[in-house]
Design an enzyme around this catalytic site. Structure first.
Site, PDB file in Angstrom:
ATOM      1  N   LYS A  14      -1.414 -13.701  -3.066  1.00  0.00           N
ATOM      2  CA  LYS A  14      -0.625 -12.897  -4.009  1.00  0.00           C
ATOM      3  C   LYS A  14      -0.372 -11.481  -3.494  1.00  0.00           C
ATOM      4  CE  LYS A  14      -3.506 -13.366  -7.492  1.00  0.00           C
ATOM      5  NZ  LYS A  14      -4.586 -14.274  -7.037  1.00  0.00           N
ATOM      6  N   ARG A  89      -4.627 -12.718 -16.708  1.00  0.00           N
ATOM      7  CA  ARG A  89      -5.627 -13.670 -16.230  1.00  0.00           C
ATOM      8  C   ARG A  89      -6.257 -14.447 -17.378  1.00  0.00           C
ATOM      9  NH1 ARG A  89      -7.064 -11.237 -11.147  1.00  0.00           N
ATOM     10  NH2 ARG A  89      -8.751 -12.250 -10.045  1.00  0.00           N
ATOM     11  N   ARG A 128     -11.491 -13.059   5.169  1.00  0.00           N
ATOM     12  CA  ARG A 128     -11.157 -11.703   4.720  1.00  0.00           C
ATOM     13  C   ARG A 128     -12.429 -10.879   4.533  1.00  0.00           C
ATOM     14  NH1 ARG A 128      -7.786 -10.776  -0.755  1.00  0.00           N
ATOM     15  NH2 ARG A 128      -9.810 -11.164  -1.717  1.00  0.00           N
ATOM     16  N   ARG A 134     -14.661  -6.758   1.774  1.00  0.00           N
ATOM     17  CA  ARG A 134     -14.598  -6.645   0.312  1.00  0.00           C
ATOM     18  C   ARG A 134     -15.838  -7.293  -0.271  1.00  0.00           C
ATOM     19  NH1 ARG A 134      -9.277  -8.323  -3.121  1.00  0.00           N
ATOM     20  NH2 ARG A 134     -10.785  -9.391  -4.452  1.00  0.00           N
ATOM     21  N   ARG A 145     -15.485 -17.087  -8.556  1.00  0.00           N
ATOM     22  CA  ARG A 145     -14.114 -16.648  -8.879  1.00  0.00           C
ATOM     23  C   ARG A 145     -13.197 -17.857  -9.033  1.00  0.00           C
ATOM     24  NH1 ARG A 145     -13.769 -12.939  -3.940  1.00  0.00           N
ATOM     25  NH2 ARG A 145     -11.531 -12.770  -4.268  1.00  0.00           N
TER      26      ARG A 145
HETATM   27  P1  ADP Z   1      -8.740 -12.087  -6.456  1.00  0.00           P
HETATM   28  O1  ADP Z   1      -7.465 -12.602  -7.064  1.00  0.00           O
HETATM   29  O2  ADP Z   1      -8.788 -12.283  -4.969  1.00  0.00           O
HETATM   30  O3  ADP Z   1      -9.995 -12.552  -7.130  1.00  0.00           O
HETATM   31  P2  ADP Z   1      -8.322  -9.411  -7.575  1.00  0.00           P
HETATM   32  O4  ADP Z   1      -8.236  -8.213  -6.732  1.00  0.00           O
HETATM   33  O5  ADP Z   1      -7.112  -9.803  -8.359  1.00  0.00           O
HETATM   34  O6  ADP Z   1      -8.768 -10.534  -6.572  1.00  0.00           O
HETATM   35  O7  ADP Z   1      -9.532  -9.281  -8.628  1.00  0.00           O
HETATM   36  C1  ADP Z   1     -10.839  -8.927  -8.238  1.00  0.00           C
HETATM   37  C2  ADP Z   1     -11.774  -8.915  -9.462  1.00  0.00           C
HETATM   38  O8  ADP Z   1     -11.326  -7.918 -10.402  1.00  0.00           O
HETATM   39  C3  ADP Z   1     -11.791 -10.211 -10.293  1.00  0.00           C
HETATM   40  O9  ADP Z   1     -12.726 -11.137  -9.785  1.00  0.00           O
HETATM   41  C4  ADP Z   1     -12.191  -9.672 -11.686  1.00  0.00           C
HETATM   42  O10 ADP Z   1     -13.568  -9.392 -11.775  1.00  0.00           O
HETATM   43  C5  ADP Z   1     -11.471  -8.352 -11.764  1.00  0.00           C
HETATM   44  N1  ADP Z   1     -10.111  -8.460 -12.364  1.00  0.00           N
HETATM   45  C6  ADP Z   1      -8.920  -8.213 -11.732  1.00  0.00           C
HETATM   46  N2  ADP Z   1      -7.894  -8.382 -12.563  1.00  0.00           N
HETATM   47  C7  ADP Z   1      -8.419  -8.782 -13.762  1.00  0.00           C
HETATM   48  C8  ADP Z   1      -7.874  -9.150 -15.026  1.00  0.00           C
HETATM   49  N3  ADP Z   1      -6.550  -9.136 -15.237  1.00  0.00           N
HETATM   50  N4  ADP Z   1      -8.727  -9.506 -16.016  1.00  0.00           N
HETATM   51  C9  ADP Z   1     -10.053  -9.513 -15.825  1.00  0.00           C
HETATM   52  N5  ADP Z   1     -10.640  -9.186 -14.660  1.00  0.00           N
HETATM   53  C10 ADP Z   1      -9.850  -8.816 -13.630  1.00  0.00           C
END
Ligand code: ADP
Length: 192
Positions: A14, A89, A128, A134, A145
């Site tokens: 994404k 999400r 990654r 990260r 996740r």
């Molecule tokens: P990825 O899609 O690779 O898991 P993101 O950078 O989108 O990475 O998200 C990293 C973390 O941030 C998620 O595992 C969650 O804990 C939190 N997070 C991000 N966006 C949201 C959201 N919209 N609602 C709840 N938690 C979120």
């Protein structure tokens, strides 16, 4: 105006595809993950609350996320359009986003879903983790996740599907190939 939700499991690409779409269409990027990581880096109260949740791969509360999004959309309502990356999400987040956009006279045009199978996601995220460090890119957190995505986030796909807005694309291939699949769908929007 063009408002896109870019959807897909962790590691589906994404972030990479968002950048390309933004370059092509001049959209404003909304990544809740990036926003949370900025709060973490700034050691804000919100960042401190989110830290342990993110390290476990759980979702930060809807209340925190919605508060963050509301402030930013309102301050950028003159933008050409938005790309939402990693948000919404949960179904509650999707419903709130719809209401917020409606208040501002806007709407989501399409949800583009990047479809990638589980083992490929794990391989990409582990790689990654090694390259970028990260802290949530370790095996235990990655697996959680993906689990949380399956349980709490996939219903968001049905939410947009019911509205006739979901378009899935194969997320395997070169970055350019995948980008072409996505732009192929975007170019056809609003055309009979
Ligand atoms: P990825 O899609 O690779 O898991 P993101 O950078 O989108 O990475 O998200 C990293 C973390 O941030 C998620 O595992 C969650 O804990 C939190 N997070 C991000 N966006 C949201 C959201 N919209 N609602 C709840 N938690 C979120």
């Amino acid at each position: 105006m063009l408002n896109i939700v870019l959807f897909g499991p962790p590691g589906s690409g994404k972030g990479t595809q968002s950048e390309l779409i933004i370059d092509r269409y001049g959209l404003t990027h909304f990544s809740t993950g990036d926003m949370l990581r900025a709060e973490l880096a700034a050691e804000s109260e919100l960042g401190l609350r989110a830290k342990s949740i993110m390290e476990k791969g759980e979702l930060v509360s809807d209340e925190i996320i919605i508060g963050m999004i509301r402030n930013r959309i309102k301050s950028e309502s003159q933008a050409k359009g938005f790309i939402f990356d990693g948000f919404p999400r949960t179904v509650a987040q999707a419903e709130t986003l719809d209401k917020l956009l409606e208040e501002l006279g806007m709407k989501i045009d399409v949800m583009l879903g990047l479809e990638v199978e589980r083992q490929e996601l794990i391989d990409r995220l582990l790689k990654r983790g090694q390259q970028q460090g990260r802290s949530d890119d370790n095996l235990a957190t990655i697996e959680n996740r993906i689990k949380v995505y399956g349980e709490q986030t996939t219903p968001v796909m049905d939410y947009y599907r019911t509205q006739g807005k979901y378009r899935g694309v194969n997320g395997l291939g070169s970055i350019d190939e995948i980008f072409n699949r996505l732009t192929g769908i975007i170019e056809k929007l609003n055309k009979p």
